[in-house]
Design an enzyme around this catalytic site. Structure first.
Site, PDB file in Angstrom:
ATOM      1  N   ASP A 195      -3.031  -9.915  13.443  1.00  0.00           N
ATOM      2  CA  ASP A 195      -2.011  -9.918  12.435  1.00  0.00           C
ATOM      3  C   ASP A 195      -1.598  -8.732  13.106  1.00  0.00           C
ATOM      4  O   ASP A 195      -2.273  -7.427  13.039  1.00  0.00           O
ATOM      5  CB  ASP A 195      -2.083 -10.141  11.637  1.00  0.00           C
ATOM      6  CG  ASP A 195      -0.663 -10.544  10.734  1.00  0.00           C
ATOM      7  OD1 ASP A 195       0.173 -10.601  11.313  1.00  0.00           O
ATOM      8  OD2 ASP A 195      -1.090 -10.506   9.354  1.00  0.00           O
ATOM      9  N   ARG A 249       4.868  -4.891  12.884  1.00  0.00           N
ATOM     10  CA  ARG A 249       5.032  -3.540  12.074  1.00  0.00           C
ATOM     11  C   ARG A 249       4.650  -2.726  12.627  1.00  0.00           C
ATOM     12  O   ARG A 249       5.374  -1.697  12.849  1.00  0.00           O
ATOM     13  CB  ARG A 249       3.885  -3.763  10.299  1.00  0.00           C
ATOM     14  CG  ARG A 249       4.330  -4.387   9.895  1.00  0.00           C
ATOM     15  CD  ARG A 249       3.307  -4.971   8.875  1.00  0.00           C
ATOM     16  NE  ARG A 249       2.418  -6.201   8.928  1.00  0.00           N
ATOM     17  CZ  ARG A 249       1.600  -6.574   8.875  1.00  0.00           C
ATOM     18  NH1 ARG A 249       0.797  -6.039   7.175  1.00  0.00           N
ATOM     19  NH2 ARG A 249       0.791  -7.819   8.821  1.00  0.00           N
ATOM     20  N   TRP A 250       3.937  -2.412  14.254  1.00  0.00           N
ATOM     21  CA  TRP A 250       3.190  -2.017  14.816  1.00  0.00           C
ATOM     22  C   TRP A 250       4.603  -1.277  15.444  1.00  0.00           C
ATOM     23  O   TRP A 250       4.779  -0.383  15.900  1.00  0.00           O
ATOM     24  CB  TRP A 250       2.275  -1.919  16.167  1.00  0.00           C
ATOM     25  CG  TRP A 250       1.457  -1.476  17.054  1.00  0.00           C
ATOM     26  CD1 TRP A 250       0.322  -0.723  16.548  1.00  0.00           C
ATOM     27  CD2 TRP A 250       2.127  -1.124  18.003  1.00  0.00           C
ATOM     28  NE1 TRP A 250       0.111  -0.131  17.477  1.00  0.00           N
ATOM     29  CE2 TRP A 250       1.694  -0.052  18.845  1.00  0.00           C
ATOM     30  CE3 TRP A 250       3.539  -1.661  18.996  1.00  0.00           C
ATOM     31  CZ2 TRP A 250       2.120   0.224  20.110  1.00  0.00           C
ATOM     32  CZ3 TRP A 250       3.479  -1.524  19.774  1.00  0.00           C
ATOM     33  CH2 TRP A 250       2.690  -0.385  20.760  1.00  0.00           C
ATOM     34  N   ARG A 258      10.340  -6.350  18.477  1.00  0.00           N
ATOM     35  CA  ARG A 258       9.155  -7.080  17.392  1.00  0.00           C
ATOM     36  C   ARG A 258       7.989  -7.721  18.639  1.00  0.00           C
ATOM     37  O   ARG A 258       6.587  -7.337  19.017  1.00  0.00           O
ATOM     38  CB  ARG A 258       9.180  -8.161  16.404  1.00  0.00           C
ATOM     39  CG  ARG A 258      10.028  -7.835  15.452  1.00  0.00           C
ATOM     40  CD  ARG A 258       9.449  -9.108  14.316  1.00  0.00           C
ATOM     41  NE  ARG A 258       8.556  -9.801  14.655  1.00  0.00           N
ATOM     42  CZ  ARG A 258       7.604  -9.807  13.859  1.00  0.00           C
ATOM     43  NH1 ARG A 258       7.638  -8.382  12.649  1.00  0.00           N
ATOM     44  NH2 ARG A 258       6.711 -10.350  13.308  1.00  0.00           N
ATOM     45  N   SER A 311       0.606 -19.822  15.329  1.00  0.00           N
ATOM     46  CA  SER A 311       0.083 -21.312  14.141  1.00  0.00           C
ATOM     47  C   SER A 311       1.407 -21.813  13.839  1.00  0.00           C
ATOM     48  O   SER A 311       2.652 -21.753  14.380  1.00  0.00           O
ATOM     49  CB  SER A 311       0.667 -20.248  12.736  1.00  0.00           C
ATOM     50  OG  SER A 311       1.438 -20.109  12.323  1.00  0.00           O
ATOM     51  N   ASN A 318       4.760 -21.031  12.918  1.00  0.00           N
ATOM     52  CA  ASN A 318       5.522 -19.574  13.197  1.00  0.00           C
ATOM     53  C   ASN A 318       6.890 -20.394  14.252  1.00  0.00           C
ATOM     54  O   ASN A 318       7.062 -19.234  14.496  1.00  0.00           O
ATOM     55  CB  ASN A 318       3.719 -19.009  14.526  1.00  0.00           C
ATOM     56  CG  ASN A 318       3.154 -18.028  14.107  1.00  0.00           C
ATOM     57  OD1 ASN A 318       1.930 -18.175  15.005  1.00  0.00           O
ATOM     58  ND2 ASN A 318       3.809 -17.123  12.478  1.00  0.00           N
ATOM     59  N   TRP A 319       6.208 -21.864  14.652  1.00  0.00           N
ATOM     60  CA  TRP A 319       7.653 -22.197  14.357  1.00  0.00           C
ATOM     61  C   TRP A 319       8.917 -21.502  14.158  1.00  0.00           C
ATOM     62  O   TRP A 319      10.322 -21.834  14.432  1.00  0.00           O
ATOM     63  CB  TRP A 319       7.730 -23.033  14.730  1.00  0.00           C
ATOM     64  CG  TRP A 319       6.532 -24.418  16.013  1.00  0.00           C
ATOM     65  CD1 TRP A 319       5.890 -24.416  15.128  1.00  0.00           C
ATOM     66  CD2 TRP A 319       7.089 -23.488  17.302  1.00  0.00           C
ATOM     67  NE1 TRP A 319       5.143 -24.872  16.373  1.00  0.00           N
ATOM     68  CE2 TRP A 319       5.652 -24.763  17.970  1.00  0.00           C
ATOM     69  CE3 TRP A 319       7.970 -23.797  18.232  1.00  0.00           C
ATOM     70  CZ2 TRP A 319       5.687 -25.020  19.483  1.00  0.00           C
ATOM     71  CZ3 TRP A 319       7.374 -23.518  19.566  1.00  0.00           C
ATOM     72  CH2 TRP A 319       7.045 -24.659  20.055  1.00  0.00           C
ATOM     73  N   SER A 373      -3.902 -18.251   6.172  1.00  0.00           N
ATOM     74  CA  SER A 373      -2.964 -18.438   7.245  1.00  0.00           C
ATOM     75  C   SER A 373      -3.329 -20.039   7.691  1.00  0.00           C
ATOM     76  O   SER A 373      -2.513 -20.072   8.455  1.00  0.00           O
ATOM     77  CB  SER A 373      -2.470 -17.581   7.924  1.00  0.00           C
ATOM     78  OG  SER A 373      -1.757 -16.353   6.702  1.00  0.00           O
ATOM     79  N   GLU A 380     -17.960 -15.124   7.103  1.00  0.00           N
ATOM     80  CA  GLU A 380     -17.964 -13.919   6.034  1.00  0.00           C
ATOM     81  C   GLU A 380     -16.693 -13.557   6.466  1.00  0.00           C
ATOM     82  O   GLU A 380     -16.665 -13.784   7.578  1.00  0.00           O
ATOM     83  CB  GLU A 380     -19.018 -12.542   7.128  1.00  0.00           C
ATOM     84  CG  GLU A 380     -20.802 -13.326   6.474  1.00  0.00           C
ATOM     85  CD  GLU A 380     -20.740 -13.490   4.719  1.00  0.00           C
ATOM     86  OE1 GLU A 380     -20.632 -12.016   4.910  1.00  0.00           O
ATOM     87  OE2 GLU A 380     -21.959 -14.004   4.829  1.00  0.00           O
TER      88      GLU A 380
HETATM   89  C1  IPE Z   1      -1.566 -15.717  11.571  1.00  0.00           C
HETATM   90  O1  IPE Z   1       0.133 -14.632  10.767  1.00  0.00           O
HETATM   91  C2  IPE Z   1      -0.864 -15.967  12.907  1.00  0.00           C
HETATM   92  C3  IPE Z   1      -1.246 -15.939  13.785  1.00  0.00           C
HETATM   93  C4  IPE Z   1      -2.336 -14.417  13.409  1.00  0.00           C
HETATM   94  C5  IPE Z   1      -0.901 -16.353  14.870  1.00  0.00           C
HETATM   95  P1  IPE Z   1       1.433 -15.254  10.747  1.00  0.00           P
HETATM   96  O2  IPE Z   1       2.456 -13.118  10.620  1.00  0.00           O
HETATM   97  O3  IPE Z   1       1.922 -15.676  11.312  1.00  0.00           O
HETATM   98  O4  IPE Z   1       0.849 -14.847   9.288  1.00  0.00           O
HETATM   99  P2  IPE Z   1       1.414 -14.749   7.560  1.00  0.00           P
HETATM  100  O5  IPE Z   1       3.164 -15.183   7.733  1.00  0.00           O
HETATM  101  O6  IPE Z   1       1.424 -13.166   7.378  1.00  0.00           O
HETATM  102  O7  IPE Z   1       1.091 -15.877   6.643  1.00  0.00           O
HETATM  103  C1  IPE Z   2       0.619 -11.556  14.934  1.00  0.00           C
HETATM  104  O1  IPE Z   2       1.880 -10.465  14.313  1.00  0.00           O
HETATM  105  C2  IPE Z   2       1.051 -12.453  15.804  1.00  0.00           C
HETATM  106  C3  IPE Z   2       1.841 -13.134  15.796  1.00  0.00           C
HETATM  107  C4  IPE Z   2       1.738 -14.303  14.527  1.00  0.00           C
HETATM  108  C5  IPE Z   2       2.455 -14.158  17.181  1.00  0.00           C
HETATM  109  P1  IPE Z   2       3.215 -10.726  13.851  1.00  0.00           P
HETATM  110  O2  IPE Z   2       4.103 -11.133  14.128  1.00  0.00           O
HETATM  111  O3  IPE Z   2       2.431 -11.430  12.330  1.00  0.00           O
HETATM  112  O4  IPE Z   2       2.924  -9.135  12.908  1.00  0.00           O
HETATM  113  P2  IPE Z   2       3.869  -9.096  11.209  1.00  0.00           P
HETATM  114  O5  IPE Z   2       2.448  -9.361  10.949  1.00  0.00           O
HETATM  115  O6  IPE Z   2       5.084  -9.434  11.044  1.00  0.00           O
HETATM  116  O7  IPE Z   2       3.555  -7.556  11.684  1.00  0.00           O
HETATM  117 MG    MG Z   3       1.701 -11.270  10.922  1.00  0.00          MG
END
Ligand code: IPE
Ligand code: IPE
Ligand code: MG
Length: 259
Positions: free
Chosen positions: A34, A38-39, A47, A79, A82-83, A210, A221
């Site tokens: 995750d 933000r990076w 993004r 996930s 994520n859709w 998540s 753990e």
């Molecule tokens: C969880 O991260 C899914 C993956 C890392 C693929 P998300 O960024 O989608 O989770 P939430 O929305 O912060 O809970």
């Molecule tokens: C995790 O990074 C990658 C996926 C969920 C595919 P994010 O895209 O969730 O990054 P943040 O949480 O918005 O920083």
């Molecule tokens: Mg995320």
């Protein structure tokens, strides 16, 4: 490590002692990768750039896990929720998976890595489904590390699919509902051939699952790293392994040292 950082080779020397090599190396590490967005935001980048660098971090993590002698690594890459991201981001992530398989599969195979994909294949483009099937088929006989990619994965969806299968088994007379045991549920999940995770790492400071491996995480753990996924390097990985080595797992029993 003999791997060449410029070529990203997955070949590595046998495990050395050192950081992350304390008494107890987890057999199965599952990672919630995750913080890509933000990076990128912190650098004024889109993004998608975060996801691109995230793929580089994944390659490094696979190399490092092999070097540390970890048997199973699961990575949460997309996930079932994520859709709901913007369509451009979703299609970039689909393209990234495609590129990962096309560019890295032969090298994973050469490194004797067995690839498994968990999650629903429903609703995926036929092209992507084909690549996922091909990855598993090519590497099925490999005996080194197992890399499990959780793609279009949601634990509740996985459990519902497993329940549907068990209900069908009962309806068909193959399963006695009174005899239903934990092992039947475990065997109906996508992870039927994979041991439960010992250590679950989540990067980026978020402290939640998540919808990741809800059943399998019963005695895992947890380690929450503040590092954003694209910056998750060997030192950050070793910090997680060192923390794991210092934990005492009791599985509901009393301390092995009598305390
Ligand atoms: C969880 O991260 C899914 C993956 C890392 C693929 P998300 O960024 O989608 O989770 P939430 O929305 O912060 O809970
Ligand atoms: C995790 O990074 C990658 C996926 C969920 C595919 P994010 O895209 O969730 O990054 P943040 O949480 O918005 O920083
Ligand atoms: Mg995320």
């Amino acid at each position: 490590m003999t791997s060449d950082p410029d070529t990203g080779s997955l070949q590595s020397a046998p495990a050395k002692r050192g950081a992350g090599q304390g008494g107890c190396v987890p057999r199965h590490v599952a990672i919630i990768m995750d913080g890509n967005g933000r990076w990128a935001k912190a650098r004024g980048l889109p993004r998608t750039e975060g996801h691109r660098h995230g793929l580089e971090a994944l390659r490094g993590a696979i190399r490092h896990a092999r070097e540390r002698g970890i048997g199973y690594v699961t990575v949460y890459s997309f996930s079932s929720e994520n859709w709901s991201r913007p369509p451009t981001e979703v299609s970039f992530l689909m393209g990234l998976l495609r590129r990962f398989v096309q560019r890295d599969l032969s090298e994973l195979h050469q490194a004797n890595i067995r690839v498994r994909i968990i999650g629903s294949r429903e609703g995926l483009e036929p092209g992507i489904r084909g690549l996922l099937d091909e990855s598993e088929a090519l590497t099925r006989g490999n005996t080194g590390m197992t890399l499990i990619v959780a793609f279009n994965y949601g634990a509740r969806d996985e459990i519902v699919r497993a329940m549907r299968q068990l209900a069908q088994d009962v309806a068909a007379g193959r399963l006695d509902p009174d005899a239903l045991a934990e092992g039947d549920v475990t065997a109906a999940l996508d992870t039927s051939d994979i041991p439960d995770p010992d250590l679950i790492i989540r990067t980026s400071g978020e402290q939640r699952l998540s919808n990741f491996l809800l059943w399998q995480a019963a005695y895992a753990e947890f380690y929450f790293s503040p590092v954003l996924w694209p910056d998750f390097d060997a030192a950050a990985f070793d910090a997680a392994l060192d923390a794991f080595a210092a934990r005492e797992r009791r599985f509901g029993a009393v301390s092995a040292t009598g305390g």
